[in-house]
Design a protein around this motif. Structure first.
Motif, PDB file in Angstrom:
ATOM      1  N   ASP A 149       1.078  -0.934  -0.661  1.00  0.00           N
ATOM      2  CA  ASP A 149       0.380  -0.402  -0.107  1.00  0.00           C
ATOM      3  C   ASP A 149       0.715   0.808  -0.045  1.00  0.00           C
ATOM      4  N   ILE A 150       0.550   1.908  -0.796  1.00  0.00           N
ATOM      5  CA  ILE A 150       1.616   3.369  -0.994  1.00  0.00           C
ATOM      6  C   ILE A 150       1.353   4.728  -0.310  1.00  0.00           C
ATOM      7  N   LEU A 151      -0.142   4.620   0.924  1.00  0.00           N
ATOM      8  CA  LEU A 151       0.437   5.087   2.037  1.00  0.00           C
ATOM      9  C   LEU A 151       0.515   5.143   3.240  1.00  0.00           C
ATOM     10  N   THR A 152       0.421   3.154   3.340  1.00  0.00           N
ATOM     11  CA  THR A 152       1.121   2.927   4.805  1.00  0.00           C
ATOM     12  C   THR A 152       2.198   1.879   4.871  1.00  0.00           C
ATOM     13  N   GLY A 153       1.994   1.881   3.734  1.00  0.00           N
ATOM     14  CA  GLY A 153       4.084   0.495   3.720  1.00  0.00           C
ATOM     15  C   GLY A 153       3.475  -0.816   4.020  1.00  0.00           C
ATOM     16  N   GLN A 154       1.706  -0.848   4.551  1.00  0.00           N
ATOM     17  CA  GLN A 154       1.416  -2.675   4.864  1.00  0.00           C
ATOM     18  C   GLN A 154       1.498  -3.561   3.240  1.00  0.00           C
ATOM     19  N   GLN A 155       1.322  -4.672   3.221  1.00  0.00           N
ATOM     20  CA  GLN A 155       1.045  -5.410   2.582  1.00  0.00           C
ATOM     21  C   GLN A 155      -0.219  -5.508   2.363  1.00  0.00           C
ATOM     22  N   SER A 156      -1.077  -5.559   1.612  1.00  0.00           N
ATOM     23  CA  SER A 156      -2.334  -5.448   0.390  1.00  0.00           C
ATOM     24  C   SER A 156      -2.406  -6.843  -0.400  1.00  0.00           C
ATOM     25  N   ARG A 157      -4.494  -7.695  -0.231  1.00  0.00           N
ATOM     26  CA  ARG A 157      -3.586  -8.491  -0.747  1.00  0.00           C
ATOM     27  C   ARG A 157      -5.353  -9.077  -1.499  1.00  0.00           C
TER      28      ARG A 157
END
Length: 194
Positions: A149-157
């Motif tokens: 995720d661009i904003l959070t830097g977290q993995q999305s799936r």
């Protein structure tokens, strides 16, 4: 531990970038969906953030909205924006969804933030509180994919359309349609049939 999937850390930026744009991406698609529902429909908005634009669109269409968001900062902004709407500051996986049933549920930009197993669990939980004939609208890419995720830097799936259809069917929901908005968000629109 941050139960907001990174959104508490970026809540101020998120509010400035997305949480104040009344006609932001998704608003017109959600408005069209809301227009298929009777006025006064009671809707659960999961991952509601500040409530803008999604909750605002729903209220403008004559709906009654309850919100759930795990970010304390975003939940506080929701309370300020919509003081008459109930809001629970809790992770959707742990939420009791106000211990009530709903006519419709929306999860815009939420499910793909969750781990794979949690996505299926949250869909099941939504089905449990959705009345027969109730509608569910959520967003996730149609293809199986993972990204940062661009904003959070977290993995999305995304589990992909085939898997989402399987999960929906297993919990008594039937997929009515899929569509995309001008921001290339992919929507799944389902109805509870059992």
């Amino acid at each position: 531990m941050d139960k907001s999937n990174g959104y508490e850390k970026v809540a101020k930026t998120f509010s400035e970038v997305r949480g104040q744009i009344v006609d932001g991406i998704g608003a017109s698609s959600v408005s069209m969906w809301a227009q298929t529902l009777p006025k006064g429909t009671v809707i659960l908005d999961l991952g509601c953030g500040t409530g803008i634009p999604i909750t605002k669109v729903l209220i403008d269409e004559g709906m009654s909205v309850y919100g759930v968001d795990a970010s304390p900062t975003l939940a506080q902004a929701f309370r300020k924006n919509f003081p008459h709407c109930p809001i629970a500051c809790e992770q959707v996986e742990d939420s009791l969804f106000f211990n009530r049933s709903f006519d419709a549920i929306i999860a815009w930009g939420l499910l793909f933030l969750l781990p794979k197993d949690n996505q299926a669990m949250v869909i099941r939980k939504m089905a449990e509180v959705l009345r027969i004939g109730g509608k569910l609208l959520f967003t996730a890419p149609s293809s199986i994919s993972e990204w940062t995720d661009i904003l959070t830097g977290q993995q999305s799936r995304s589990l992909g359309t085939k898997k989402y259809k399987e999960i929906l069917s297993a919990v008594g929901l039937s997929l009515i349609e899929e569509f995309e908005d001008d921001g290339e968000n992919h929507y799944y629109h389902a109805v509870k049939v059992r």
